[in-house]
Design a protein around this motif. Structure first.
Motif, mmCIF file in Angstrom:
data_model
loop_
_atom_site.group_PDB
_atom_site.id
_atom_site.type_symbol
_atom_site.label_atom_id
_atom_site.label_comp_id
_atom_site.label_asym_id
_atom_site.label_seq_id
_atom_site.Cartn_x
_atom_site.Cartn_y
_atom_site.Cartn_z
ATOM 1 N N PRO A 7 -27.617 -71.713 22.232
ATOM 2 C CA PRO A 7 -26.927 -72.637 21.319
ATOM 3 C C PRO A 7 -26.954 -72.186 19.860
ATOM 4 O O PRO A 7 -26.149 -72.641 19.051
ATOM 5 C CB PRO A 7 -27.684 -73.956 21.510
ATOM 6 C CG PRO A 7 -29.002 -73.563 22.076
ATOM 7 C CD PRO A 7 -28.754 -72.344 22.908
ATOM 8 N N PHE A 8 -27.872 -71.279 19.516
ATOM 9 C CA PHE A 8 -27.973 -70.779 18.147
ATOM 10 C C PHE A 8 -27.292 -69.418 17.988
ATOM 11 O O PHE A 8 -27.529 -68.712 17.014
ATOM 12 C CB PHE A 8 -29.442 -70.663 17.738
ATOM 13 C CG PHE A 8 -30.144 -71.988 17.649
ATOM 14 C CD1 PHE A 8 -30.069 -72.766 16.507
ATOM 15 C CD2 PHE A 8 -30.876 -72.470 18.733
ATOM 16 C CE1 PHE A 8 -30.707 -73.990 16.428
ATOM 17 C CE2 PHE A 8 -31.523 -73.692 18.668
ATOM 18 C CZ PHE A 8 -31.437 -74.461 17.507
ATOM 19 N N PHE A 9 -26.442 -69.051 18.928
ATOM 20 C CA PHE A 9 -25.858 -67.715 18.946
ATOM 21 C C PHE A 9 -24.988 -67.439 17.722
ATOM 22 O O PHE A 9 -24.971 -66.323 17.204
ATOM 23 C CB PHE A 9 -25.040 -67.534 20.225
ATOM 24 C CG PHE A 9 -24.468 -66.161 20.405
ATOM 25 C CD1 PHE A 9 -25.286 -65.086 20.733
ATOM 26 C CD2 PHE A 9 -23.103 -65.925 20.268
ATOM 27 C CE1 PHE A 9 -24.766 -63.811 20.903
ATOM 28 C CE2 PHE A 9 -22.575 -64.658 20.445
ATOM 29 C CZ PHE A 9 -23.414 -63.604 20.765
ATOM 30 N N LEU A 10 -24.247 -68.428 17.249
ATOM 31 C CA LEU A 10 -23.372 -68.200 16.096
ATOM 32 C C LEU A 10 -24.186 -68.006 14.825
ATOM 33 O O LEU A 10 -23.953 -67.076 14.074
ATOM 34 C CB LEU A 10 -22.380 -69.355 15.942
ATOM 35 C CG LEU A 10 -21.368 -69.507 17.080
ATOM 36 C CD1 LEU A 10 -20.390 -70.624 16.779
ATOM 37 C CD2 LEU A 10 -20.619 -68.206 17.341
ATOM 38 N N ASN A 11 -25.117 -68.881 14.588
ATOM 39 C CA ASN A 11 -26.143 -68.704 13.568
ATOM 40 C C ASN A 11 -27.105 -69.885 13.631
ATOM 41 O O ASN A 11 -26.827 -70.886 14.290
ATOM 42 C CB ASN A 11 -25.569 -68.502 12.150
ATOM 43 C CG ASN A 11 -24.797 -69.695 11.638
ATOM 44 O OD1 ASN A 11 -25.201 -70.840 11.824
ATOM 45 N ND2 ASN A 11 -23.678 -69.436 10.972
ATOM 46 N N LYS A 155 -17.187 -61.679 14.416
ATOM 47 C CA LYS A 155 -18.256 -60.910 15.049
ATOM 48 C C LYS A 155 -18.836 -61.559 16.297
ATOM 49 O O LYS A 155 -19.127 -60.875 17.276
ATOM 50 C CB LYS A 155 -19.382 -60.617 14.046
ATOM 51 C CG LYS A 155 -18.922 -59.843 12.821
ATOM 52 C CD LYS A 155 -20.049 -59.640 11.840
ATOM 53 C CE LYS A 155 -19.548 -58.924 10.588
ATOM 54 N NZ LYS A 155 -20.614 -58.745 9.587
ATOM 55 N N ARG A 156 -19.028 -62.870 16.263
ATOM 56 C CA ARG A 156 -19.587 -63.562 17.423
ATOM 57 C C ARG A 156 -18.744 -64.784 17.771
ATOM 58 O O ARG A 156 -18.266 -65.495 16.879
ATOM 59 C CB ARG A 156 -21.027 -63.999 17.158
ATOM 60 C CG ARG A 156 -22.025 -62.850 17.154
ATOM 61 C CD ARG A 156 -23.444 -63.356 17.060
ATOM 62 N NE ARG A 156 -24.394 -62.297 17.390
ATOM 63 C CZ ARG A 156 -25.686 -62.502 17.635
ATOM 64 N NH1 ARG A 156 -26.178 -63.726 17.589
ATOM 65 N NH2 ARG A 156 -26.474 -61.498 17.939
ATOM 66 N N LEU A 157 -18.608 -65.033 19.068
ATOM 67 C CA LEU A 157 -17.861 -66.186 19.555
ATOM 68 C C LEU A 157 -18.676 -66.894 20.629
ATOM 69 O O LEU A 157 -19.480 -66.275 21.330
ATOM 70 C CB LEU A 157 -16.523 -65.762 20.177
ATOM 71 C CG LEU A 157 -15.595 -64.833 19.393
ATOM 72 C CD1 LEU A 157 -14.407 -64.450 20.267
ATOM 73 C CD2 LEU A 157 -15.136 -65.478 18.115
ATOM 74 N N ILE A 158 -18.448 -68.167 20.767
ATOM 75 C CA ILE A 158 -18.891 -68.924 21.938
ATOM 76 C C ILE A 158 -17.638 -69.369 22.670
ATOM 77 O O ILE A 158 -16.719 -69.918 22.049
ATOM 78 C CB ILE A 158 -19.759 -70.133 21.543
ATOM 79 C CG1 ILE A 158 -21.168 -69.677 21.144
ATOM 80 C CG2 ILE A 158 -19.816 -71.160 22.673
ATOM 81 C CD1 ILE A 158 -22.059 -70.783 20.626
ATOM 82 N N ILE A 159 -17.572 -69.096 23.965
ATOM 83 C CA ILE A 159 -16.399 -69.470 24.756
ATOM 84 C C ILE A 159 -16.843 -70.366 25.901
ATOM 85 O O ILE A 159 -17.635 -69.965 26.761
ATOM 86 C CB ILE A 159 -15.660 -68.231 25.297
ATOM 87 C CG1 ILE A 159 -15.204 -67.342 24.123
ATOM 88 C CG2 ILE A 159 -14.457 -68.657 26.137
ATOM 89 C CD1 ILE A 159 -14.476 -66.081 24.547
ATOM 90 N N LEU A 160 -16.351 -71.590 25.893
ATOM 91 C CA LEU A 160 -16.627 -72.579 26.931
ATOM 92 C C LEU A 160 -15.379 -72.717 27.781
ATOM 93 O O LEU A 160 -14.264 -72.806 27.248
ATOM 94 C CB LEU A 160 -16.987 -73.928 26.314
ATOM 95 C CG LEU A 160 -18.054 -73.934 25.207
ATOM 96 C CD1 LEU A 160 -18.178 -75.332 24.605
ATOM 97 C CD2 LEU A 160 -19.391 -73.475 25.760
ATOM 98 N N THR A 161 -15.533 -72.760 29.071
ATOM 99 C CA THR A 161 -14.354 -72.844 29.944
ATOM 100 C C THR A 161 -14.718 -73.483 31.280
ATOM 101 O O THR A 161 -15.887 -73.522 31.665
ATOM 102 C CB THR A 161 -13.758 -71.435 30.175
ATOM 103 O OG1 THR A 161 -12.535 -71.549 30.894
ATOM 104 C CG2 THR A 161 -14.713 -70.548 30.950
ATOM 105 N N GLY A 162 -13.706 -73.983 31.961
ATOM 106 C CA GLY A 162 -13.960 -74.578 33.271
ATOM 107 C C GLY A 162 -12.685 -75.122 33.891
ATOM 108 O O GLY A 162 -11.616 -75.127 33.269
ATOM 109 N N PRO A 163 -12.773 -75.600 35.121
ATOM 110 C CA PRO A 163 -11.616 -76.195 35.803
ATOM 111 C C PRO A 163 -11.435 -77.656 35.423
ATOM 112 O O PRO A 163 -12.352 -78.307 34.926
ATOM 113 C CB PRO A 163 -11.989 -76.047 37.280
ATOM 114 C CG PRO A 163 -13.490 -76.135 37.283
ATOM 115 C CD PRO A 163 -13.950 -75.496 35.995
#
Length: 279
Positions: A7-11, A155-163
């Motif tokens: 959850p802290f991946f972006l910063n 540089k960094r992204l969070i990608i959430l996806t689903g059906p």
């Protein structure tokens, strides 16, 4: 090595918690909504549909490591259980592809061994869904490439996806074919604010009578609120206003209230609304 979603991946200042299933979806979540960690992404499963409720990926554009696709890597995840995943027989001799939710290229980053493990993990049937061939090879497949090309500086992204599932989903050999799919891309923009782009596509025949009357195989940009309603997921409250559809001046009515366009068809990169957030 299965580091999973961070959850802290972006910063550190902008944690992005995973969405929370609500109502019926929460009741159907496998192991009470357990989060299954893979290399650079995590999944929450639906025990009834045997597809993921969502897959959440951390994408490091600077550390991308090309890994050759290996179609012999398909596998079940033992932690989830083969009985809780839609397997290979449902993709044979029909028009459905094994459609990745989290794309393998997005998570192939880091040191070689790490990237190769991420590549392998992406071929888990928990990360796969029935996607019509024209769907899986069309604009939906290009969408992330368009976004990533535009957001290299992030540089960094969070990608959430689903059906997306509906009560009247089509059935194929007792498996509920997803009504459609959604995707949200989050990143830190030049103003050091979180931005959230959300999209969906419908692959089921036209039969809906409500606001969900999407054309078959057309990709739309939508507010995150639309995703929440369609999926019964609750996202972090701060994210709903971080969507550019809320930022465009043309969407503000004469009395000052924000009016959000729910469906913007996407046919080419220039159709995507990027917007500029308020401070």
């Amino acid at each position: 090595m299965k580091t999973g979603y961070d959850p802290f991946f972006l910063n550190e200042k902008h944690p992005i918690p995973l969405p929370l299933p609500q109502g019926r979806v929460a009741a159907e979540a496998l192991q009470d909504g357990a989060v299954f960690d893979f290399t650079h992404f995590s999944i929450v499963m639906n025990q009834r549909t045997r597809f993921a409720i969502f897959s959440a990926a951390c994408v490091d554009l600077l550390q991308a490591t090309p890994v050759t696709r290996d179609n012999s890597s398909w596998h079940f995840d033992e932690r989830i259980g083969e009985q809780n995943q839609v397997g290979p027989k449902y993709y044979a001799q029909n028009d459905y592809d094994k459609g990745h939710l989290t794309r393998r290229r997005d998570i192939c980053w880091g040191e070689r061994r790490e990237a190769e493990q991420a590549n392998y993990d992406s071929f888990c049937y928990a990360n796969i869904a029935l996607q019509h061939h024209h769907f899986n090879t069309g604009i939906w497949n290009c969408l992330e490439d368009w976004v990533i090309q535009r957001l290299q500086a992030a540089k960094r992204l969070i990608i959430l996806t689903g059906p997306i599932h509906k009560d009247d989903d089509e059935e194929y050999c007792a498996v509920h074919v997803p009504f459609g799919f959604w995707k949200s891309v989050l990143y830190v923009n030049e103003e050091q604010q979180i931005s959230c782009l959300s999209f969906l596509i419908r692959q089921s025949p036209e039969r809906s009578t409500n606001r969900c009357e999407y054309q078959r195989l057309v990709t739309y940009q939508v507010p995150l609120e639309t995703i929440a309603k369609e999926t019964s997921l609750r996202f972090d409250a701060s994210l709903y206003l971080r969507n550019p559809l809320f930022w465009e001046p043309r969407l503000v009515s004469s009395d000052g209230k924000q009016e959000v366009s729910e469906l913007i068809p996407i046919y080419q990169p220039s159709d995507i609304r990027w917007g500029t957030p308020t401070p």
